[in-house]
Design a protein around this motif. Structure first.
Motif, PDB file in Angstrom:
ATOM      1  N   ILE A   1      41.402  74.684  -8.945  1.00 36.26           N
ATOM      2  CA  ILE A   1      42.268  74.709 -10.130  1.00 36.26           C
ATOM      3  C   ILE A   1      41.416  74.783 -11.386  1.00 36.26           C
ATOM      4  CG2 ILE A   1      43.890  73.342 -11.499  1.00 36.26           C
ATOM      5  CD1 ILE A   1      44.982  72.274  -8.790  1.00 36.26           C
TER       6      ILE A   1
ATOM      7  N   LEU B   1      46.595  65.116  -7.672  1.00 38.67           N
ATOM      8  CA  LEU B   1      46.351  66.255  -8.566  1.00 38.67           C
ATOM      9  C   LEU B   1      47.165  66.132  -9.848  1.00 38.67           C
ATOM     10  CD1 LEU B   1      46.195  69.271  -6.099  1.00 38.67           C
ATOM     11  CD2 LEU B   1      44.317  68.248  -7.391  1.00 38.67           C
ATOM     12  N   ARG B   2      48.389  65.635  -9.741  1.00 36.35           N
ATOM     13  CA  ARG B   2      49.219  65.422 -10.944  1.00 36.35           C
ATOM     14  C   ARG B   2      48.510  64.489 -11.919  1.00 36.35           C
ATOM     15  NH1 ARG B   2      54.264  63.794  -7.748  1.00 36.35           N
ATOM     16  NH2 ARG B   2      55.279  65.765  -7.331  1.00 36.35           N
TER      17      ARG B   2
ATOM     18  N   LEU C   1      50.269  73.319  -8.632  1.00 39.24           N
ATOM     19  CA  LEU C   1      49.332  72.404  -7.982  1.00 39.24           C
ATOM     20  C   LEU C   1      49.408  72.522  -6.467  1.00 39.24           C
ATOM     21  CD1 LEU C   1      49.886  69.236 -10.191  1.00 39.24           C
ATOM     22  CD2 LEU C   1      47.973  70.845 -10.304  1.00 39.24           C
TER      23      LEU C   1
ATOM     24  N   LEU D   1      49.277  65.815  -3.773  1.00 45.25           N
ATOM     25  CA  LEU D   1      49.927  66.347  -4.973  1.00 45.25           C
ATOM     26  C   LEU D   1      49.984  65.294  -6.073  1.00 45.25           C
ATOM     27  CD1 LEU D   1      51.403  68.752  -6.236  1.00 45.25           C
ATOM     28  CD2 LEU D   1      53.503  67.874  -5.206  1.00 45.25           C
TER      29      LEU D   1
ATOM     30  N   ASP E   1      54.426  71.323 -10.369  1.00 41.55           N
ATOM     31  CA  ASP E   1      54.138  70.973  -8.980  1.00 41.55           C
ATOM     32  C   ASP E   1      53.883  72.199  -8.117  1.00 41.55           C
ATOM     33  OD1 ASP E   1      54.376  68.328  -9.594  1.00 41.55           O
ATOM     34  OD2 ASP E   1      56.430  68.127  -8.859  1.00 41.55           O
TER      35      ASP E   1
END
Length: 99
Positions: free
Chosen positions: A56, A22-23, A38, A19, A35
């Protein structure tokens, strides 16, 4: 307040690490993603960050192609205000007779 704060406390360390990756990738691009958004893609791809990132990106491309943001922000049909005037609290079904 983060809408997924309680959800994050329930995740495994490997998912939280993914995570974070991805952030960094999507928030740096100036996109409005949280969040929960994601994490949904990350869990769907079983924690594989490159696969989640590709999913995404495909979703964001699709949303831009069909102009999803414009659809959500505009009224669903032109007569909406007239319907709201006649049914201010909505239409909840029928009575016992079936009307």
């Amino acid at each position: 307040m983060n809408p997924g704060a309680d959800l994050l406390s329930l995740q495994t360390p490997s998912l939280l690490q993914g995570l974070d990756e991805l952030r960094k990738q999507f928030r740096g691009a100036g996109l409005q993603v949280n969040d929960v958004f994601l994490l949904r893609f990350l869990k769907a791809r079983k924690g594989v960050v490159p696969d989640a990132a590709a999913a995404i990106q495909a979703h964001l491309t699709w949303a831009k192609t069909i102009k999803l943001e414009q659809m959500v922000s505009s009224p669903p049909f032109p007569e909406l205000h007239a319907v709201k005037r006649c049914y201010p609290h909505g239409y909840h079904g029928v009575d016992r007779v079936g009307r």
